[in-house]
Design a protein around this motif. Structure first.
Motif, PDB file in Angstrom:
ATOM      1  N   THR A  35       0.836  -1.209   0.000  1.00  0.00           N
ATOM      2  CA  THR A  35       0.000   0.000   0.000  1.00  0.00           C
ATOM      3  C   THR A  35       0.864   1.250   0.000  1.00  0.00           C
ATOM      4  N   LEU A  36       1.924   1.245   0.795  1.00  0.00           N
ATOM      5  CA  LEU A  36       2.832   2.392   0.834  1.00  0.00           C
ATOM      6  C   LEU A  36       3.456   2.642  -0.531  1.00  0.00           C
ATOM      7  N   ALA A  37       3.870   1.588  -1.203  1.00  0.00           N
ATOM      8  CA  ALA A  37       4.472   1.747  -2.530  1.00  0.00           C
ATOM      9  C   ALA A  37       3.469   2.332  -3.517  1.00  0.00           C
ATOM     10  N   ARG A  38       2.219   1.878  -3.431  1.00  0.00           N
ATOM     11  CA  ARG A  38       1.189   2.420  -4.340  1.00  0.00           C
ATOM     12  C   ARG A  38       0.928   3.908  -4.044  1.00  0.00           C
ATOM     13  N   LEU A  39       0.874   4.265  -2.774  1.00  0.00           N
ATOM     14  CA  LEU A  39       0.640   5.665  -2.424  1.00  0.00           C
ATOM     15  C   LEU A  39       1.798   6.546  -2.881  1.00  0.00           C
ATOM     16  N   ALA A  40       3.015   6.039  -2.729  1.00  0.00           N
ATOM     17  CA  ALA A  40       4.193   6.821  -3.101  1.00  0.00           C
ATOM     18  C   ALA A  40       4.294   7.033  -4.603  1.00  0.00           C
ATOM     19  N   THR A  41       3.662   6.153  -5.384  1.00  0.00           N
ATOM     20  CA  THR A  41       3.747   6.264  -6.846  1.00  0.00           C
ATOM     21  C   THR A  41       2.426   6.711  -7.465  1.00  0.00           C
ATOM     22  N   ALA A  42       1.472   7.131  -6.622  1.00  0.00           N
ATOM     23  CA  ALA A  42       0.136   7.469  -7.127  1.00  0.00           C
ATOM     24  C   ALA A  42       0.162   8.607  -8.148  1.00  0.00           C
ATOM     25  N   GLN A  43       1.124   9.517  -8.005  1.00  0.00           N
ATOM     26  CA  GLN A  43       1.205  10.654  -8.924  1.00  0.00           C
ATOM     27  C   GLN A  43       2.035  10.356 -10.165  1.00  0.00           C
ATOM     28  N   ASN A  44       2.454   9.116 -10.313  1.00  0.00           N
ATOM     29  CA  ASN A  44       3.269   8.726 -11.467  1.00  0.00           C
ATOM     30  C   ASN A  44       2.543   7.638 -12.244  1.00  0.00           C
ATOM     31  N   PRO A  45       1.707   8.009 -13.208  1.00  0.00           N
ATOM     32  CA  PRO A  45       0.878   7.014 -13.907  1.00  0.00           C
ATOM     33  C   PRO A  45       1.693   6.026 -14.733  1.00  0.00           C
ATOM     34  N   ALA A  46       2.961   6.338 -14.998  1.00  0.00           N
ATOM     35  CA  ALA A  46       3.789   5.443 -15.809  1.00  0.00           C
ATOM     36  C   ALA A  46       4.463   4.350 -14.984  1.00  0.00           C
ATOM     37  N   THR A  47       4.171   4.300 -13.700  1.00  0.00           N
ATOM     38  CA  THR A  47       4.804   3.301 -12.840  1.00  0.00           C
ATOM     39  C   THR A  47       4.393   1.891 -13.261  1.00  0.00           C
ATOM     40  N   ILE A  48       5.357   0.997 -13.308  1.00  0.00           N
ATOM     41  CA  ILE A  48       5.107  -0.415 -13.597  1.00  0.00           C
ATOM     42  C   ILE A  48       5.089  -1.180 -12.278  1.00  0.00           C
ATOM     43  N   MET A  49       4.025  -1.943 -12.030  1.00  0.00           N
ATOM     44  CA  MET A  49       3.899  -2.723 -10.797  1.00  0.00           C
ATOM     45  C   MET A  49       4.151  -4.193 -11.097  1.00  0.00           C
ATOM     46  N   ARG A  50       5.055  -4.812 -10.368  1.00  0.00           N
ATOM     47  CA  ARG A  50       5.331  -6.237 -10.504  1.00  0.00           C
ATOM     48  C   ARG A  50       5.097  -6.899  -9.139  1.00  0.00           C
ATOM     49  N   LEU A  51       4.086  -7.755  -9.042  1.00  0.00           N
ATOM     50  CA  LEU A  51       3.720  -8.399  -7.785  1.00  0.00           C
ATOM     51  C   LEU A  51       4.184  -9.848  -7.827  1.00  0.00           C
TER      52      LEU A  51
END
Length: 414
Positions: A35-51
């Motif tokens: 959740t912290l990682a998602r909040l920290a990158t919320a303003q960067n729509p180009a972020t790639i998430m790998r779970l």
């Protein structure tokens, strides 16, 4: 409780993204790293998430690590300890391109302690530890007692409406978001599941365990000894686990953020100090669950209120040190004849704040012995001594020593 509680660590992540190539958010399972990682990158729509909890994503990471980490913007890799071979291509990528803010990694175990780790990232990675929620995060308090103590010395003055039972209620619940949301009965189910997952999955990712039942028995034994000195020989005798095996188990439990050892404070001006570490559980809710202490039992005269409240304070201090402006080292002080201070905070330049913890609403003369000895030992470097207790008023006890309501720990600010 709201779905999302602001975390002090988010500001640390945001700052690190501006000047560091790789950020590792490391901490206990279920503490909110994803959740912290998602909040920290919320303003960067180009972020790639790998779970990496997703089996297909994990297979791709293991099959071709170099292609997996190839990207142009910011990539979040969640539970990176599941695929430690990713760290070598990450190192190569950030060596070729020194732009800050390329990766946020999260891990539920101390990734850098993995024996299979192919390479570390010295000078390229900042590690931010995320603990279960602090009391200030739960209550909306500033969580700045450490900064206030070093800024104002013994002048902190705080009045509280809380009583002993209020603190014990917080200790029983602990700081995991899922535990806070649940009723007592459902909270017990969460802790059972949490501990089983921790041993059956996270610990086994770090090392093989011959007899898992031994680990669960050791956990219960440790929970009953919070606040005591961590002596492997004594624990080996009590548990029946060979000392070498027990030492390895303790390292594993610390690696998955279940227990923490607090080092002993020592100085070259005193030879009376004991050098043994003290045991603490990262979350008091887990500790209470393991020893079967609900609020009613904890509050009984024969309950474990004293050590559990001390554990609560030690871990609140440990949390605060991850974001406080004042850098300091947390330790404990105990002499060979039993005089002690529960927590000692020492800055790099040698200034010291001592903290004694009392689960009762009264302070006695003997409760001040350790703080007064510490003050005499360090002289002018002694900034303040505080007795954190469950009373409601701030009371002076001579030069530089005060008793302060325990919730000052998360309610006062410099």
């Amino acid at each position: 409780m709201p779905d999302l509680i602001p975390r002090h660590a988010q500001a640390l992540v945001n700052d690190a993204l501006a000047d560091t190539r790789v950020i590792l958010v490391n901490g206990a399972r279920q503490s909110g790293k994803s959740t912290l990682a998602r909040l920290a990158t919320a303003q960067n729509p180009a972020t790639i998430m790998r779970l990496l909890d997703d089996p297909v994503t994990l297979l791709a990471a293991q099959d071709d690590p170099t292609s997996f980490v190839d990207h142009d913007g910011l990539m979040v890799i969640d539970e990176v300890q599941l695929a430690p071979d990713l760290l070598r291509p990450i190192k190569l990528k950030v060596d070729l391109n020194t732009r800050p803010g390329q990766f946020i990694l999260t891990g539920s175990s101390r990734v850098l302690a993995l024996r299979s780790l192919p390479d570390a990232l010295p000078g390229r990675m900042e590690i931010i530890e995320l603990w279960p929620l602090s009391q200030g995060e739960i209550s909306g308090g500033p969580d700045r007692f450490i900064d206030a103590a070093f800024a104002h010395g013994s002048q902190i003055d705080h009045t509280s409406e809380w009583r002993r039972k209020d603190y014990l209620a917080r200790a029983v619940v602990g700081g995991f978001p899922e535990a806070i949301r649940r009723t007592d009965r459902r909270r017990a189910a969460f802790f059972d599941s949490y501990l089983a997952t921790l041993i059956e999955r996270d610990v086994l990712e770090l090392a093989s365990i011959e007899r898992r039942g031994e680990m669960f028995r050791l956990l219960s034994l440790l929970a009953g000894r919070v606040g005591n000195l961590l002596v492997p020989g004594t624990l080996a005798g009590q548990s029946g686990i060979p000392r070498t095996t027990l030492t390895r188990y303790l390292e594993l439990l610390a690696s998955v953020f279940l227990i923490k050892s607090v080092p002993a404070w020592s100085s070259n001006i005193t030879q009376r100090a004991v050098g043994t570490r003290k045991l603490a559980f990262v979350d008091t809710g887990v500790a209470c669950h393991l020893i079967g202490q609900d609020l009613a039992r904890l509050n009984d005269p024969g309950g474990a209120a004293g050590p559990i409240i001390e554990n609560l304070v030690l871990m609140e201090l440990a949390r605060q040190l991850t974001w406080s402006d004042q850098r300091a080292r947390l330790s404990h002080f105990r002499t060979k004849d039993g005089v002690e201070v529960d927590a000692v905070l020492e800055t790099p330049d040698g200034r010291v704040v001592g903290i004694e913890v009392k689960a009762g609403a009264n302070v006695r003369t003997e409760d001040l012995r350790g703080l007064r000895l510490l003050a005499d030992t360090v002289g002018d470097q002694f900034i303040a001594g505080y007795v954190l207790y469950t009373g409601q008023q701030t009371l002076p006890f001579g030069d530089k020593i005060r008793a302060v309501p325990l919730d000052a720990l998360w309610r006062v600010a410099p």
